[in-house]
Design a protein around this motif. Structure first.
Motif, mmCIF file in Angstrom:
data_model
loop_
_atom_site.group_PDB
_atom_site.id
_atom_site.type_symbol
_atom_site.label_atom_id
_atom_site.label_comp_id
_atom_site.label_asym_id
_atom_site.label_seq_id
_atom_site.Cartn_x
_atom_site.Cartn_y
_atom_site.Cartn_z
ATOM 1 N N GLN A 1 0.853 -1.187 0.000
ATOM 2 C CA GLN A 1 0.000 0.000 0.000
ATOM 3 C C GLN A 1 0.888 1.236 0.000
ATOM 4 O O GLN A 1 1.847 1.325 0.775
ATOM 5 N N TYR B 1 -0.040 0.469 -4.342
ATOM 6 C CA TYR B 1 -1.490 0.513 -4.540
ATOM 7 C C TYR B 1 -2.122 1.522 -3.591
ATOM 8 O O TYR B 1 -1.635 1.712 -2.477
ATOM 9 N N THR C 1 -4.817 1.107 -1.919
ATOM 10 C CA THR C 1 -5.310 0.400 -0.730
ATOM 11 C C THR C 1 -4.641 -0.968 -0.608
ATOM 12 O O THR C 1 -4.176 -1.544 -1.604
ATOM 13 N N GLN C 2 -4.646 -1.479 0.606
ATOM 14 C CA GLN C 2 -4.141 -2.822 0.888
ATOM 15 C C GLN C 2 -4.953 -3.860 0.102
ATOM 16 O O GLN C 2 -4.412 -4.818 -0.436
ATOM 17 N N SER D 1 3.251 -6.238 4.164
ATOM 18 C CA SER D 1 2.340 -5.406 4.953
ATOM 19 C C SER D 1 2.581 -5.644 6.431
ATOM 20 O O SER D 1 3.428 -6.448 6.819
#
Length: 198
Positions: free
Chosen positions: A84, A107, A109-110, A127
């Motif tokens: 993310q 990205y 969002t995750q 993450s």
């Protein structure tokens, strides 16, 4: 919710896109950020953090048939790693994995990174370990596996408030200390994790 109960205040929980989360706090759209935000020196210039409310390493997940067995940067050479954007994991993906010859793909969002992983467009996603463990347990449909913790990446997550909101920060710190001391924190932790996150 436990912190709000401890502080004897009514809290309204709102959602906010990660990219604009600090500007929205500064614009007084809400009063605190409780969103797994790592306490970093760079962020401390923009927000005031409470004491930690958990400690987490970064971790790496990959498709279950992946030959990846190490999270060390050389193992990711030639691979595409998703993260993310605007996070400590994005920094790690770009700086450490990127230097070792991996492509870091960021990205908004995750969830989007995870979607590309499950659809075979990424070799791995980096993450927060707790976020990944929760996803593997609940929603991964058995597609993927935890490769492991990323060494040397342990960070503390704190609640962010506006720099001038020292009274709110102090109240939140007192509430964190109180729920840790009286066992409330342990009870909440046990609902979601079978290991210590504090």
């Amino acid at each position: 919710n436990a912190l709000c109960a401890q502080m004897k205040v009514e809290c309204e929980i709102v959602t906010q896109d990660w990219d604009g989360i600090i500007p929205a706090l500064q614009a007084k759209k809400f009063d605190a950020i409780i969103a797994s935000m790592s306490i970093t020196e760079e962020r401390k210039k923009q927000v005031a953090f409470t004491n930690k409310y958990y400690t987490t390493p970064l971790a790496l997940v990959a498709p279950k048939d992946s030959d990846l067995t190490s999270t060390e940067p050389p193992a990711l050479a030639g691979k595409t790693v998703g993260a993310q954007a605007s996070t400590t994991q994005a920094d790690y993906a770009q700086n450490e994995y990127g230097k070792a010859g991996a492509e870091a793909k960021l990205y908004p969002t995750q969830e989007e990174a995870i979607t590309d992983l499950t659809n075979g467009r990424l070799d791995a996603v980096i993450s927060d370990k707790f976020v990944l463990m929760d996803w593997l347990k609940k929603a991964s449909d058995g597609c993927c596996k935890l490769v492991g913790d990323v060494k040397g990446t342990e960070t503390q997550a704190g609640i962010a408030v506006r720099l001038e909101d020292t009274t709110l920060r102090d109240k939140l710190n007192a509430a964190i200390d109180a729920i840790v001391a009286d066992g409330t924190y342990k009870k909440i932790q046990a609902k979601y994790f079978d290991f210590d996150i504090y």
